[in-house]
Write a protein that holds these residues in place. Structure first.
Motif, PDB file in Angstrom:
ATOM      1  N   CYS A 244       0.421   6.945  36.266  1.00 22.41           N
ATOM      2  CA  CYS A 244      -0.755   6.758  37.107  1.00 22.41           C
ATOM      3  C   CYS A 244      -1.204   8.141  37.563  1.00 22.41           C
ATOM      4  CB  CYS A 244      -0.431   5.879  38.313  1.00 22.41           C
ATOM      5  SG  CYS A 244      -1.873   5.542  39.367  1.00 22.41           S
TER       6      CYS A 244
ATOM      7  N   ILE B 162      -4.443  10.557  39.656  1.00 28.68           N
ATOM      8  CA  ILE B 162      -5.656  10.661  40.457  1.00 28.68           C
ATOM      9  C   ILE B 162      -6.254  12.037  40.198  1.00 28.68           C
ATOM     10  CG2 ILE B 162      -6.654  10.705  42.761  1.00 28.68           C
ATOM     11  CD1 ILE B 162      -4.449   8.816  43.663  1.00 28.68           C
TER      12      ILE B 162
ATOM     13  N   LEU C  88      -9.079   7.259  39.806  1.00 29.62           N
ATOM     14  CA  LEU C  88      -7.720   6.807  39.518  1.00 29.62           C
ATOM     15  C   LEU C  88      -7.664   6.321  38.081  1.00 29.62           C
ATOM     16  CD1 LEU C  88      -5.237   4.783  41.614  1.00 29.62           C
ATOM     17  CD2 LEU C  88      -5.882   3.877  39.384  1.00 29.62           C
TER      18      LEU C  88
END
Length: 333
Positions: A120, A122, A74
Motif C-alpha cells: 500500500c 501514499i 492512495l
C-alpha cells in the motif's frame, strides 16, 4: 532528482515521447495502470485536482516508467506477484508499506517493492516517480548470476536507499542515458538486439548494487571468470561432501595454491575456502528447504562438513537471515 528534472525542464515528464495514457478520470486511470501492472485500489486523498499521466518505455524483461497523479493518492495493489518495482520520486515523496516494512522515499531516496508482500502506498501531491518494473524471474536470474543467490532462495529488498552517493548516481546516470537515447530514437529496449538485452541486464545489476537486499555484493565489479576459477569451482561443486583442502582445489584447477587464491580474490573478493563454505551453506539451505521426514539440521550440517553446529548456525543466519532450524520448520509446515 535534479538529473532527471534538468534534462526535461518545465512540467513535462521524462519519456514524453513514449506516452501510455493521460486522464483526469479516476476509473480510467485505474484501468490503464492495471493493464501494465496489476489490479489495485486507487483513491484520491487530497483536494488537489486529480490528473494521472504515465509514460512508458517497454523492454523484454523490464520497463522504464514515469508517472504522476498530481493529487495526493492512495494506491493499494496488494501483492504484485509477477514483478519487482523500483521507485524513485524525482519530485515529491511517497510513504510505502510492503509487507512488514514501512519507509519513506523521496529527496534522493528510492525503494523496491517485493512481489510476494502486500503493498500500500501514499503518493504526495505533485509526486513524480521514475520506476523500473522488472519481471521477477529475470531479476532473480540476474541475482543468481551476479550475487550467487541460491536456486530457490527468495530475493527480498528492504527499506529506502540513498541514491545520492557515487554508486547511486552511476546507476541513475545509466537509467537517464537509456531514457535520453530512447527519446532521440537511438536505443529501443525490447527490440531483441544484443545492446538492448545488455542494457536491461546492466540496469538489473545496477539495481542489485544500489538497493538493500542482504545478499553479499563483493563479487560485483571483479575480474573475469578465468579457466582456473571455472575448474576450481566445478571441482568444489562436485565434492561438497568431501573433506577437500586448498591443495586439492589447486591440483584440480591445474595451478598452484597461490594462483588459485589470487584468481578467487580477483573474481569474488574472497578466498577459495570461503567460497567453498558458501557453496556448502547454499546446499544446506536447499536440503533444509526441501526436507524428508528424516531430515535434521545436525545430519545436514555434518554431512556437509560443518561439525561445529553453533558456528554453522551463525554462518547460516548471517547469510540467509534466519537459522537452519527456522528454515526446516517452515518447510515442514
Amino acid at each position: 532528482m535534479e538529473m532527471f528534472q534538468t534534462a526535461q525542464g518545465g512540467d513535462s515528464l521524462p519519456l514524453a515521447g513514449h506516452p501510455l495514457f493521460s486522464s483526469d478520470d479516476l476509473d480510467e486511470a485505474r484501468d490503464s495502470v492495471a493493464r501494465v501492472y496489476c489490479d489495485h485500489r486507487l483513491e484520491v486523498m487530497g483536494k488537489h485536482r486529480f490528473m494521472a499521466r504515465h509514460n512508458r518505455l517497454s523492454g523484454s524483461a523490464l520497463s522504464i516508467n514515469v508517472m504522476t497523479y498530481n493529487a495526493k493518492t492512495l494506491i493499494a495493489p496488494g501483492a504484485l506477484e509477477r514483478f519487482y518495482l523500483f521507485q524513485l520520486p524525482i519530485r515529491g515523496h511517497a510513504s510505502i508499506s510492503n509487507g512488514e516494512t514501512r519507509y519513506e522515499i523521496g529527496g534522493g531516496s528510492s525503494g523496491v517493492l517485493n512481489p510476494d508482500a502486500e503493498t500500500c502506498m501514499i503518493w504526495s501531491e505533485d509526486c513524480v516517480q521514475v520506476m523500473l518494473q522488472i519481471e521477477k524471474r529475470a531479476l532473480m536470474e540476474t541475482a543468481r548470476a551476479e550475487l550467487g543467490l541460491p536456486s530457490g532462495a527468495p530475493l527480498r529488498f528492504s527499506g529506502s536507499n540513498d541514491m545520492r552517493g557515487a554508486q547511486g548516481r552511476s546507476f541513475l546516470g545509466l537509467l537517464q542515458y537509456v531514457m535520453a537515447e530512447a527519446a532521440r530514437g537511438g536505443i529501443v529496449l525490447g527490440d531483441g538486439s544484443l545492446l538492448g538485452k545488455q542494457l536491461e541486464r546492466t540496469l538489473m545489476a545496477g539495481l542489485l548494487q544500489t538497493q538493500s537486499h542482504g545478499l553479499p555484493i563483493a563479487c560485483e565489479g571483479r575480474g573475469p571468470m578465468t579457466r582456473t576459477v571455472r575448474r576450481a569451482e566445478g571441482f568444489m561443486r562436485e565434492n561438497l561432501r568431501s573433506p577437500i583442502m586448498i591443495e586439492d582445489i589447486a591440483r584440480a584447477a591445474g595451478t598452484s595454491t597461490r594462483a588459485v587464491q589470487t584468481a578467487f580474490r580477483d573474481r569474488y573478493g574472497r578466498s577459495p575456502m570461503a567460497f567453498l563454505r558458501d557453496l556448502r551453506l547454499e546446499r544446506a539451505w536447499e536440503e533444509l528447504s526441501n526436507p524428508s521426514q528424516q531430515t535434521s539440521v545436525t545430519n545436514v550440517a555434518t554431512d556437509l562438513g560443518f561439525f561445529h553446529l553453533g558456528r554453522f548456525a551463525e554462518q547460516y543466519r548471517k547469510k540467509f537471515g534466519c537459522t537452519p532450524v527456522e528454515t526446516l520448520r517452515a518447510a515442514l509446515r
